[in-house]
Design a protein around this motif. Structure first.
Motif, mmCIF file in Angstrom:
data_model
loop_
_atom_site.group_PDB
_atom_site.id
_atom_site.type_symbol
_atom_site.label_atom_id
_atom_site.label_comp_id
_atom_site.label_asym_id
_atom_site.label_seq_id
_atom_site.Cartn_x
_atom_site.Cartn_y
_atom_site.Cartn_z
ATOM 1 N N MET A 1 71.319 -29.119 6.359
ATOM 2 C CA MET A 1 70.880 -28.428 5.148
ATOM 3 C C MET A 1 70.333 -29.448 4.150
ATOM 4 O O MET A 1 70.968 -30.468 3.890
ATOM 5 N N THR A 2 69.136 -29.173 3.618
ATOM 6 C CA THR A 2 68.521 -30.090 2.673
ATOM 7 C C THR A 2 69.250 -30.054 1.340
ATOM 8 O O THR A 2 69.529 -28.976 0.795
ATOM 9 N N LYS A 3 69.584 -31.229 0.827
ATOM 10 C CA LYS A 3 70.254 -31.325 -0.467
ATOM 11 C C LYS A 3 69.275 -30.985 -1.583
ATOM 12 O O LYS A 3 68.071 -31.260 -1.486
ATOM 13 N N PRO A 4 69.754 -30.408 -2.688
ATOM 14 C CA PRO A 4 68.869 -30.158 -3.828
ATOM 15 C C PRO A 4 68.411 -31.470 -4.464
ATOM 16 O O PRO A 4 69.116 -32.479 -4.414
ATOM 17 N N LYS A 5 67.227 -31.431 -5.062
ATOM 18 C CA LYS A 5 66.702 -32.601 -5.752
ATOM 19 C C LYS A 5 67.341 -32.696 -7.136
ATOM 20 O O LYS A 5 67.178 -31.806 -7.971
ATOM 21 N N ILE A 6 68.063 -33.789 -7.364
ATOM 22 C CA ILE A 6 68.759 -34.004 -8.629
ATOM 23 C C ILE A 6 68.100 -35.158 -9.369
ATOM 24 O O ILE A 6 67.933 -36.243 -8.810
ATOM 25 N N LEU A 7 67.716 -34.922 -10.610
ATOM 26 C CA LEU A 7 67.129 -35.963 -11.455
ATOM 27 C C LEU A 7 68.034 -36.222 -12.639
ATOM 28 O O LEU A 7 68.375 -35.308 -13.388
ATOM 29 N N LEU A 8 68.435 -37.477 -12.812
ATOM 30 C CA LEU A 8 69.181 -37.906 -13.986
ATOM 31 C C LEU A 8 68.190 -38.413 -15.031
ATOM 32 O O LEU A 8 67.377 -39.294 -14.728
ATOM 33 N N GLN A 9 68.233 -37.869 -16.216
ATOM 34 C CA GLN A 9 67.335 -38.261 -17.306
ATOM 35 C C GLN A 9 68.109 -39.141 -18.280
ATOM 36 O O GLN A 9 68.999 -38.672 -18.975
ATOM 37 N N PHE A 10 67.769 -40.434 -18.304
ATOM 38 C CA PHE A 10 68.386 -41.385 -19.228
ATOM 39 C C PHE A 10 67.465 -41.547 -20.425
ATOM 40 O O PHE A 10 66.343 -42.036 -20.290
ATOM 41 N N ASP A 11 67.928 -41.154 -21.615
ATOM 42 C CA ASP A 11 67.090 -41.165 -22.810
ATOM 43 C C ASP A 11 67.808 -41.932 -23.912
ATOM 44 O O ASP A 11 68.976 -41.658 -24.209
ATOM 45 N N GLY A 28 59.288 -29.665 -9.825
ATOM 46 C CA GLY A 28 60.071 -29.199 -8.690
ATOM 47 C C GLY A 28 61.490 -29.705 -8.604
ATOM 48 O O GLY A 28 62.154 -29.535 -7.565
ATOM 49 N N VAL A 29 62.012 -30.316 -9.673
ATOM 50 C CA VAL A 29 63.401 -30.771 -9.665
ATOM 51 C C VAL A 29 64.334 -29.554 -9.633
ATOM 52 O O VAL A 29 64.130 -28.592 -10.373
ATOM 53 N N ASP A 30 65.354 -29.619 -8.787
ATOM 54 C CA ASP A 30 66.288 -28.495 -8.673
ATOM 55 C C ASP A 30 67.377 -28.532 -9.741
ATOM 56 O O ASP A 30 67.745 -27.502 -10.301
ATOM 57 N N GLN A 31 67.897 -29.734 -9.998
ATOM 58 C CA GLN A 31 68.943 -29.896 -11.005
ATOM 59 C C GLN A 31 68.589 -31.093 -11.895
ATOM 60 O O GLN A 31 68.287 -32.169 -11.394
ATOM 61 N N LEU A 32 68.620 -30.856 -13.211
ATOM 62 C CA LEU A 32 68.304 -31.908 -14.174
ATOM 63 C C LEU A 32 69.560 -32.213 -14.976
ATOM 64 O O LEU A 32 70.105 -31.329 -15.653
ATOM 65 N N LEU A 33 70.002 -33.459 -14.921
ATOM 66 C CA LEU A 33 71.177 -33.904 -15.681
ATOM 67 C C LEU A 33 70.680 -34.822 -16.788
ATOM 68 O O LEU A 33 70.160 -35.908 -16.519
ATOM 69 N N GLN A 34 70.843 -34.383 -18.052
ATOM 70 C CA GLN A 34 70.290 -35.105 -19.189
ATOM 71 C C GLN A 34 71.368 -35.882 -19.943
ATOM 72 O O GLN A 34 72.450 -35.349 -20.215
#
Length: 288
Positions: A1-11, A28-34
């Motif tokens: 199963m393909t894992k969701p695309k997770i992007l960590l946003q460092f600001d 197309g990011v699946d989960q965004l962690l800000q």
């Protein structure tokens, strides 16, 4: 199963950029962690959290985006993130604090549509700012002779030295542009001028533009009135104004946005990418 695309946003700003978040979702990011107001001391634990929760075969589905209005702090955050990596335990990371890298790449790509940069003399106005520095670096990397113009010639000289550390062969000159006469001298003999100043600051007058006999392309990256180069409209996109091909901020902005989205998508093709100015510019060239 393909894992969701997770992007960590460092600001580095107190509140993580909404603009960058929307672009990430549209890319197309699946989960965004800000994470806003991020400090260097927090980088290791956050990055390790991204690295150690998935196996090496799935790490390409996790990535880090470094933003914020402070480009210098963004560069420090990038260095801190890279220091966390070892062996196969790493994730791809993109630096675009204040949009400096994607904006600079879009501007240079626009210029290259009309000029052979290796045979071009270019003047970068406000060359000591975050976008101006990257514009100058990218132009020099393409073989252009670059005049870095600033209100402080000493600051311009410092930027020249910084670029030469990365590009020893770069043909650079530092110039002072604290008045109209000095601006005219700075653009004399140049086929290209790019204004990368702060919002609402005019760097080049109508008179300067009209008197620049050698000029072929003029690009202004400021959309806030008054624009950086008088006589250019923010919406100009290859507009012919008295024989000079002109681009305004919005005219370059479409390419900038395409590059921004493509760079985020590229992060998820491998777990070993570090996308800084040159890598983002190369990606932008592939989109043409």
């Amino acid at each position: 199963m393909t894992k969701p695309k997770i992007l960590l946003q460092f600001d580095s700003d107190t509140h993580a950029s909404v603009f960058d978040a929307v672009v990430a979702i549209d890319a197309g990011v699946d989960q965004l962690l800000q994470y806003g107001g991020i400090e260097l001391t927090q980088v290791r634990d956050l990055t390790h959290g991204a690295m150690f929760t998935r196996g090496p075969q799935d790490l390409h589905q996790t990535a880090i985006f470094i933003g914020g209005s402070n480009v210098t702090r963004g560069e420090e955050l990038l260095a801190a993130v890279k220091d966390c990596f070892f062996g196969p335990m790493r994730v791809s990371v993109l630096l675009d604090a204040n949009g400096a890298n994607t904006t600079a790449a879009a501007a240079v790509i626009a210029a290259a549509r009309h000029l052979n940069l290796a045979e071009t003399t270019a003047t970068v106005l406000a060359a000591t700012g975050p976008v101006g520095q990257r514009v100058a670096r990218l132009l020099a990397g393409q073989g252009a002779s670059v005049k870095l113009a600033s209100r402080s010639v000493d600051r311009a000289a410092d930027v020249c030295e910084t670029i030469r550390k990365k590009l020893p062969q770069a043909n650079l000159a530092a110039l002072q542009t604290s008045n109209s006469s000095e601006v005219q001298s700075a653009i004399a003999g140049s086929q290209l001028v790019i204004a990368a100043g702060a919002a609402g600051v005019e760097l080049m007058s109508h008179e300067n533009l009209n008197a620049a006999n050698s000029l072929k392309v003029a690009i202004d990256l400021n959309a806030v009135p008054p624009v950086g180069i008088a006589g250019i409209d923010a919406g100009d996109k290859a507009a012919d104004r008295a024989g000079v091909i002109c681009y305004g901020a919005f005219g370059v902005g479409g390419t900038k946005m395409k590059i921004h989205r493509a760079a985020i998508q590229q992060l998820f093709t491998a777990n070993s990418l570090v996308l800084d100015a040159e890598e983002i510019f190369s990606l932008g060239q592939q989109l043409q």
